[in-house]
Design a protein around this motif. Sequence first.
Motif, PDB file in Angstrom:
ATOM      1  N   LYS A 180       0.826  -1.207   0.000  1.00 25.34           N
ATOM      2  CA  LYS A 180       0.000   0.000   0.000  1.00 25.34           C
ATOM      3  C   LYS A 180       0.865   1.265   0.000  1.00 25.34           C
ATOM      4  CE  LYS A 180      -4.215  -1.685   0.173  1.00 25.34           C
ATOM      5  NZ  LYS A 180      -5.282  -1.336  -0.777  1.00 25.34           N
ATOM      6  N   LEU A 181       1.820   1.328   0.910  1.00 24.31           N
ATOM      7  CA  LEU A 181       2.716   2.486   0.959  1.00 24.31           C
ATOM      8  C   LEU A 181       3.733   2.439  -0.171  1.00 24.31           C
ATOM      9  CD1 LEU A 181       3.745   5.047   2.326  1.00 24.31           C
ATOM     10  CD2 LEU A 181       5.002   3.594   3.944  1.00 24.31           C
ATOM     11  N   THR A 182       4.192   1.248  -0.523  1.00 23.79           N
ATOM     12  CA  THR A 182       5.158   1.103  -1.613  1.00 23.79           C
ATOM     13  C   THR A 182       4.643   1.745  -2.893  1.00 23.79           C
ATOM     14  OG1 THR A 182       5.694  -1.073  -0.668  1.00 23.79           O
ATOM     15  CG2 THR A 182       6.636  -0.562  -2.813  1.00 23.79           C
ATOM     16  N   ALA A 183       3.381   1.507  -3.221  1.00 22.59           N
ATOM     17  CA  ALA A 183       2.798   2.049  -4.449  1.00 22.59           C
ATOM     18  C   ALA A 183       2.818   3.569  -4.444  1.00 22.59           C
ATOM     19  CB  ALA A 183       1.370   1.542  -4.613  1.00 22.59           C
ATOM     20  N   THR A 184       2.544   4.171  -3.282  1.00 22.64           N
ATOM     21  CA  THR A 184       2.575   5.632  -3.176  1.00 22.64           C
ATOM     22  C   THR A 184       3.992   6.151  -3.377  1.00 22.64           C
ATOM     23  OG1 THR A 184       0.695   5.585  -1.668  1.00 22.64           O
ATOM     24  CG2 THR A 184       2.022   7.589  -1.686  1.00 22.64           C
ATOM     25  N   LEU A 185       4.968   5.474  -2.819  1.00 23.08           N
ATOM     26  CA  LEU A 185       6.367   5.890  -2.968  1.00 23.08           C
ATOM     27  C   LEU A 185       6.816   5.790  -4.423  1.00 23.08           C
ATOM     28  CD1 LEU A 185       7.797   4.113   0.197  1.00 23.08           C
ATOM     29  CD2 LEU A 185       7.539   6.584  -0.130  1.00 23.08           C
ATOM     30  N   VAL A 186       6.447   4.706  -5.083  1.00 24.70           N
ATOM     31  CA  VAL A 186       6.805   4.536  -6.489  1.00 24.70           C
ATOM     32  C   VAL A 186       6.166   5.629  -7.342  1.00 24.70           C
ATOM     33  CG1 VAL A 186       6.532   3.024  -8.494  1.00 24.70           C
ATOM     34  CG2 VAL A 186       7.216   2.057  -6.292  1.00 24.70           C
ATOM     35  N   ALA A 187       4.899   5.928  -7.065  1.00 21.71           N
ATOM     36  CA  ALA A 187       4.178   6.922  -7.855  1.00 21.71           C
ATOM     37  C   ALA A 187       4.794   8.309  -7.724  1.00 21.71           C
ATOM     38  CB  ALA A 187       2.713   6.958  -7.438  1.00 21.71           C
ATOM     39  N   ARG A 188       5.410   8.603  -6.585  1.00 24.13           N
ATOM     40  CA  ARG A 188       6.011   9.925  -6.407  1.00 24.13           C
ATOM     41  C   ARG A 188       7.458   9.969  -6.914  1.00 24.13           C
ATOM     42  NH1 ARG A 188       9.123  11.473  -2.316  1.00 24.13           N
ATOM     43  NH2 ARG A 188       8.017  13.444  -2.043  1.00 24.13           N
ATOM     44  N   GLY A 189       7.952   8.867  -7.459  1.00 26.13           N
ATOM     45  CA  GLY A 189       9.274   8.844  -8.083  1.00 26.13           C
ATOM     46  C   GLY A 189      10.414   8.447  -7.187  1.00 26.13           C
ATOM     47  N   SER A 190      10.134   7.944  -5.995  1.00 29.20           N
ATOM     48  CA  SER A 190      11.207   7.497  -5.108  1.00 29.20           C
ATOM     49  C   SER A 190      11.848   6.218  -5.638  1.00 29.20           C
ATOM     50  CB  SER A 190      10.653   7.235  -3.700  1.00 29.20           C
ATOM     51  OG  SER A 190      10.125   8.408  -3.127  1.00 29.20           O
ATOM     52  N   ASP A 191      13.125   6.058  -5.383  1.00 24.23           N
ATOM     53  CA  ASP A 191      13.856   4.831  -5.699  1.00 24.23           C
ATOM     54  C   ASP A 191      13.574   3.854  -4.556  1.00 24.23           C
ATOM     55  OD1 ASP A 191      15.622   2.846  -6.373  1.00 24.23           O
ATOM     56  OD2 ASP A 191      17.431   4.049  -6.078  1.00 24.23           O
ATOM     57  N   THR A 192      12.594   3.005  -4.759  1.00 24.83           N
ATOM     58  CA  THR A 192      11.972   2.277  -3.650  1.00 24.83           C
ATOM     59  C   THR A 192      12.354   0.808  -3.631  1.00 24.83           C
ATOM     60  OG1 THR A 192      10.073   3.767  -3.818  1.00 24.83           O
ATOM     61  CG2 THR A 192       9.768   1.758  -2.528  1.00 24.83           C
ATOM     62  N   VAL A 193      12.669   0.305  -2.433  1.00 25.08           N
ATOM     63  CA  VAL A 193      12.810  -1.122  -2.193  1.00 25.08           C
ATOM     64  C   VAL A 193      11.877  -1.479  -1.053  1.00 25.08           C
ATOM     65  CG1 VAL A 193      14.781  -0.761  -0.629  1.00 25.08           C
ATOM     66  CG2 VAL A 193      14.435  -3.004  -1.675  1.00 25.08           C
ATOM     67  N   ALA A 194      11.279  -2.660  -1.112  1.00 26.97           N
ATOM     68  CA  ALA A 194      10.337  -3.110  -0.085  1.00 26.97           C
ATOM     69  C   ALA A 194      10.900  -4.337   0.616  1.00 26.97           C
ATOM     70  CB  ALA A 194       8.989  -3.431  -0.708  1.00 26.97           C
ATOM     71  N   VAL A 195      10.706  -4.399   1.925  1.00 18.22           N
ATOM     72  CA  VAL A 195      11.089  -5.560   2.721  1.00 18.22           C
ATOM     73  C   VAL A 195       9.886  -5.994   3.550  1.00 18.22           C
ATOM     74  CG1 VAL A 195      12.506  -6.361   4.662  1.00 18.22           C
ATOM     75  CG2 VAL A 195      13.561  -5.045   2.809  1.00 18.22           C
ATOM     76  N   GLU A 196       9.550  -7.281   3.461  1.00 14.87           N
ATOM     77  CA  GLU A 196       8.357  -7.814   4.131  1.00 14.87           C
ATOM     78  C   GLU A 196       8.637  -9.239   4.601  1.00 14.87           C
ATOM     79  OE1 GLU A 196       4.882  -9.203   5.574  1.00 14.87           O
ATOM     80  OE2 GLU A 196       5.391  -7.090   5.267  1.00 14.87           O
ATOM     81  N   PRO A 197       8.293  -9.583   5.866  1.00 11.85           N
ATOM     82  CA  PRO A 197       8.581 -10.933   6.369  1.00 11.85           C
ATOM     83  C   PRO A 197       7.560 -11.990   5.985  1.00 11.85           C
ATOM     84  CG  PRO A 197       7.660  -9.595   8.113  1.00 11.85           C
ATOM     85  CD  PRO A 197       7.839  -8.680   6.939  1.00 11.85           C
ATOM     86  N   GLY A 198       6.318 -11.595   5.689  1.00 10.44           N
ATOM     87  CA  GLY A 198       5.261 -12.572   5.454  1.00 10.44           C
ATOM     88  C   GLY A 198       5.235 -13.057   4.018  1.00 10.44           C
ATOM     89  N   PRO A 199       5.384 -14.358   3.761  1.00  5.46           N
ATOM     90  CA  PRO A 199       5.403 -14.862   2.377  1.00  5.46           C
ATOM     91  C   PRO A 199       4.147 -14.526   1.582  1.00  5.46           C
ATOM     92  CG  PRO A 199       6.186 -16.555   3.892  1.00  5.46           C
ATOM     93  CD  PRO A 199       5.647 -15.443   4.733  1.00  5.46           C
ATOM     94  N   SER A 200       2.968 -14.639   2.190  1.00  5.13           N
ATOM     95  CA  SER A 200       1.732 -14.349   1.465  1.00  5.13           C
ATOM     96  C   SER A 200       1.621 -12.871   1.130  1.00  5.13           C
ATOM     97  CB  SER A 200       0.517 -14.787   2.288  1.00  5.13           C
ATOM     98  OG  SER A 200       0.530 -16.189   2.487  1.00  5.13           O
ATOM     99  N   MET A 201       2.000 -12.020   2.076  1.00  4.85           N
ATOM    100  CA  MET A 201       1.968 -10.581   1.829  1.00  4.85           C
ATOM    101  C   MET A 201       2.968 -10.209   0.746  1.00  4.85           C
ATOM    102  SD  MET A 201      -0.329  -9.500   4.054  1.00  4.85           S
ATOM    103  CE  MET A 201      -0.186  -7.952   4.931  1.00  4.85           C
ATOM    104  N   LEU A 202       4.154 -10.807   0.801  1.00 12.79           N
ATOM    105  CA  LEU A 202       5.186 -10.518  -0.185  1.00 12.79           C
ATOM    106  C   LEU A 202       4.761 -10.961  -1.579  1.00 12.79           C
ATOM    107  CD1 LEU A 202       8.045  -9.336  -0.450  1.00 12.79           C
ATOM    108  CD2 LEU A 202       8.939 -11.640  -0.023  1.00 12.79           C
ATOM    109  N   THR A 203       4.100 -12.100  -1.668  1.00 10.92           N
ATOM    110  CA  THR A 203       3.588 -12.572  -2.956  1.00 10.92           C
ATOM    111  C   THR A 203       2.579 -11.587  -3.530  1.00 10.92           C
ATOM    112  OG1 THR A 203       3.942 -14.897  -2.398  1.00 10.92           O
ATOM    113  CG2 THR A 203       2.294 -14.424  -4.086  1.00 10.92           C
ATOM    114  N   GLU A 204       1.697 -11.076  -2.679  1.00 10.62           N
ATOM    115  CA  GLU A 204       0.695 -10.103  -3.120  1.00 10.62           C
ATOM    116  C   GLU A 204       1.360  -8.805  -3.573  1.00 10.62           C
ATOM    117  OE1 GLU A 204      -3.055  -9.083  -4.159  1.00 10.62           O
ATOM    118  OE2 GLU A 204      -2.542 -11.001  -3.221  1.00 10.62           O
TER     119      GLU A 204
END
Length: 259
Positions: free
Chosen positions: A53-77
């Motif tokens: 949810k936040l990652t998409a906002t960061l990408v849309a504003r042009g940030s050089d974004t990396v995401a880190v998430e521990p949950g496999p199902s959340m990461l897949t989504e």
Amino acid sequence: MDQDDRLRHSASFGAAAAAYAEHRPNYAQAAVRWALERAPGPRVLDLGAGTGKLTATLVARGSDTVAVEPGPSMLTELRRALPSVRALAGRAEAIPLPDGSVDAVLSGNAMHWFDMAVAGPEIARILAPGGTLAGLWNVMDDRVDWVAGLARVSGTAAIGPRDVPTSWRTETADLHLPRTGVAARFGSPEQAAFPHGQRRTADSLIATLATRAGMLVMPEQEREATLARIRAYLASRPETADGEFTLPMLTGVLRVRRL
């Protein structure tokens, strides 16, 4: 909440990853701008990124974004929704990035799950000098009468202290730092809140509340009774009984600078 409860609640989202992605709100643009306005560069880590949810906002504003998430199902989504984003499996307590590799670390509705005694030094390690650490929380605006009533009816499993502006500042004020020597690496925290809202129906708001950690770990019979109580309340209010409405919200931000 002790460490075992924190782990149990934070792990509960995996089973509801698709519902989380569908029903959880994004974040107020003004809140994200404020969180990042003092960052020394464009490299941003979304830590505990969930479904993005936040990652998409960061990408849309042009940030050089990396995401880190521990949950496999959340990461897949997250990877399904944002295939161009670098998305890594990892935890706040063991971040899979090099020293000084990001200019900001943002966390959307997740920092309260971190063990900051361990995560604090990790975040300081990967942040460049002058970098920003910011937690963002979407909260329901209980200054509005029907929202305050909803909070009373729902109980803390669905709408907890961090979910309403009257108490989120107190609940989040000390989350940015452990009470260890790493505190010397950060400046004084700042907090701000920004107007936000989400178009909902009674059914979709109930579905949103059902994705809260307290609801996900609740025994099934108790969970169904709580949701039925919420459904009856929404049906009784003219603001929410028919069709779509805007859920009044704020995005609260806790921001601190790495020295």
